[in-house]
Design an enzyme around this catalytic site. Structure first.
Site, PDB file in Angstrom:
ATOM      1  N   TYR A 170      44.016  96.532  94.087  1.00  0.00           N
ATOM      2  CA  TYR A 170      45.477  97.223  93.336  1.00  0.00           C
ATOM      3  C   TYR A 170      45.506  97.386  91.751  1.00  0.00           C
ATOM      4  O   TYR A 170      44.385  97.751  91.503  1.00  0.00           O
ATOM      5  CB  TYR A 170      46.087  96.413  93.791  1.00  0.00           C
ATOM      6  CG  TYR A 170      46.660  95.684  95.365  1.00  0.00           C
ATOM      7  CD1 TYR A 170      48.165  95.744  95.499  1.00  0.00           C
ATOM      8  CD2 TYR A 170      45.337  95.360  96.141  1.00  0.00           C
ATOM      9  CE1 TYR A 170      48.318  95.476  96.726  1.00  0.00           C
ATOM     10  CE2 TYR A 170      46.133  95.214  97.593  1.00  0.00           C
ATOM     11  CZ  TYR A 170      46.968  95.007  98.134  1.00  0.00           C
ATOM     12  OH  TYR A 170      47.910  94.756  98.970  1.00  0.00           O
ATOM     13  N   ARG A 346      44.807  81.422 106.097  1.00  0.00           N
ATOM     14  CA  ARG A 346      44.918  81.407 107.707  1.00  0.00           C
ATOM     15  C   ARG A 346      45.302  80.578 108.593  1.00  0.00           C
ATOM     16  O   ARG A 346      45.647  80.323 109.806  1.00  0.00           O
ATOM     17  CB  ARG A 346      43.484  82.238 107.931  1.00  0.00           C
ATOM     18  CG  ARG A 346      43.149  83.427 107.510  1.00  0.00           C
ATOM     19  CD  ARG A 346      44.094  84.589 107.761  1.00  0.00           C
ATOM     20  NE  ARG A 346      43.944  85.454 106.855  1.00  0.00           N
ATOM     21  CZ  ARG A 346      44.847  87.299 107.360  1.00  0.00           C
ATOM     22  NH1 ARG A 346      45.370  86.771 107.753  1.00  0.00           N
ATOM     23  NH2 ARG A 346      44.479  87.426 105.078  1.00  0.00           N
TER      24      ARG A 346
END
Length: 395
Positions: A170, A346
């Site tokens: 980013y 996750r």
């Protein structure tokens, strides 16, 4: 036997977290046209009910051009009011709320956003589907301002913490990279100058957030890309950020959404599932280059720990360990090695109540098998495909 240390309260800047486990940012995929949906509120309230000390909303862009795509929240004043409903729900469930803020830079889908994005230096970007021009000095001044405004809006929304996105290719992360940043002005050159933009952003976010909110950063240790940002650069950069004193912790990560996304996921590549969800032309392209873009890295428990140990040895500031943490034993081991918190992602998609299950001794290991089939679900609402849609968190 359950470790008492994991479930003792701990300080994060001005905050007291009820335990040492936080929910890391995972793009939720339930913000149509950037709106705060009931599904987004429920997603984080469920994690909060499940025992995590803090849950992180991902990803809040600091400006419209900084969105990943059109279904990304821009943390403006209107969205701040909408997000109050989320922070209230999280607080009512007994947890704290963190807003991850950032600018997608080279990772932005400019066709979806219908506006150009920014880069350190001009180059082609596959996510942007074209050439991205190097940012001007004036544009970078606006980026710093936009981070400050987003931080103030996060406080108004009731967030307890703000996480600055300095990873995964980013915008701020791309400025760190010697591979992506070829500038010759104050924002490019040696390690210190490539860190200048992120340091200014951290200073502005702290100024606008005030002292009652924790400010952290998701920080790349290693891009996983040839000639990219690696320990020889990332360790000195982290020391600069620590010395500046604007951040309360670093959450240590790695990999590049631009060039090597599987480096921060690990496990099987769900390429067939990705292809099935794309327009025909994009799907065809993925069949041709997908294996090259999505490299396969076998899953290992706590796969970022070897690099993170280098940071623990070099820094005194609080650190959060991230990366494939499934077992209570791994959490305990990380705390024993001097990490202050662990961040789970996750595993909490599979079992949002995992932290409470750890605490009460009902389990010592997540059911997550790291099949990575949750990755393509970002297009329809991020979830574990093995989890029943009607299942609820144990009370």
């Amino acid at each position: 036997m359950v470790s008492i240390q994991v479930f003792e309260s701990a300080r994060l800047g001005p905050l007291t977290l009820k335990n040492r486990i936080v929910k890391a940012a995972t793009f939720e995929g339930v913000m149509p046209r950037g709106q705060v949906s009931d599904e987004l509120v429920d997603f984080h309230a469920e994690v909060a009910r499940g025992g995590a000390a803090m849950t992180t909303v991902a990803y809040c862009a600091v400006s419209p051009d900084g969105r990943v795509h059109r279904d990304t929240i821009v943390l403006d004043r209107e969205r701040a009011q909408q997000l109050r409903r989320l922070t209230t729900a999280v607080h009512d469930a007994g947890a704290l709320a963190c807003a991850q803020i950032g600018h997608a830079g080279l990772v932005a889908n400019t066709l979806s956003n219908r506006m150009p994005t920014l880069a350190p230096s001009t180059r082609f970007s596959a996510p942007a589907m074209g050439l991205v021009r190097g940012a001007t000095g004036e544009q970078l001044e606006a980026v710093v301002d936009n981070f400050g405004v987003a931080a103030a809006n996060a406080v108004d929304a009731g967030f307890d913490a703000i996480e600055i996105h300095m990873g995964h290719g980013y915008l701020l992360s791309s400025f760190f990279s010697p591979n992506l940043n070829r500038r010759t002005d104050r924002y490019g050159g040696d390690t210190r100058r490539r860190a200048e933009l992120a340091r200014r952003v951290a200073e502005r976010v702290r100024l606008r957030a005030g002292e009652s909110v924790a400010v952290t950063a998701k920080f790349n240790m290693d891009d996983g890309v040839r000639r990219g940002f690696w320990l020889t650069d990332s360790l000195p950069t982290a020391r600069l950020l620590e010395a500046d004193g604007h951040l309360d912790a670093l959450q240590l990560t790695g990999g590049s959404s631009l060039s090597n996304p599987m480096y921060y996921f690990r496990g099987e590549v769900p390429l067939d599932e990705f292809i099935a969800l794309q327009p025909p032309a994009v799907g065809l392209g993925l069949r041709v280059i997908g294996r090259r873009l999505f490299r396969r890295y076998p899953f290992e428990e706590a796969f970022f720990l070897p690099q993170a140990r280098q940071f623990r040895a070099a820094l005194s500031m609080p650190l959060m360990l991230l990366g494939g943490i499934n077992r209570l034993e791994t959490v305990e081991g990380a705390l024993d090695e001097g990490f202050d918190f662990v961040a789970m992602a996750r595993a909490l998609l599979r079992e949002p109540d995992l932290v409470d299950r750890f605490r009460t001794g009902r389990t010592a290991e997540s059911l997550c098998v790291h099949c990575m089939k949750c990755m393509p679900t970002v297009y329809s609402g991020t979830h574990c495909v093995l989890r029943s849609p009607t299942s609820t968190v144990s009370r």
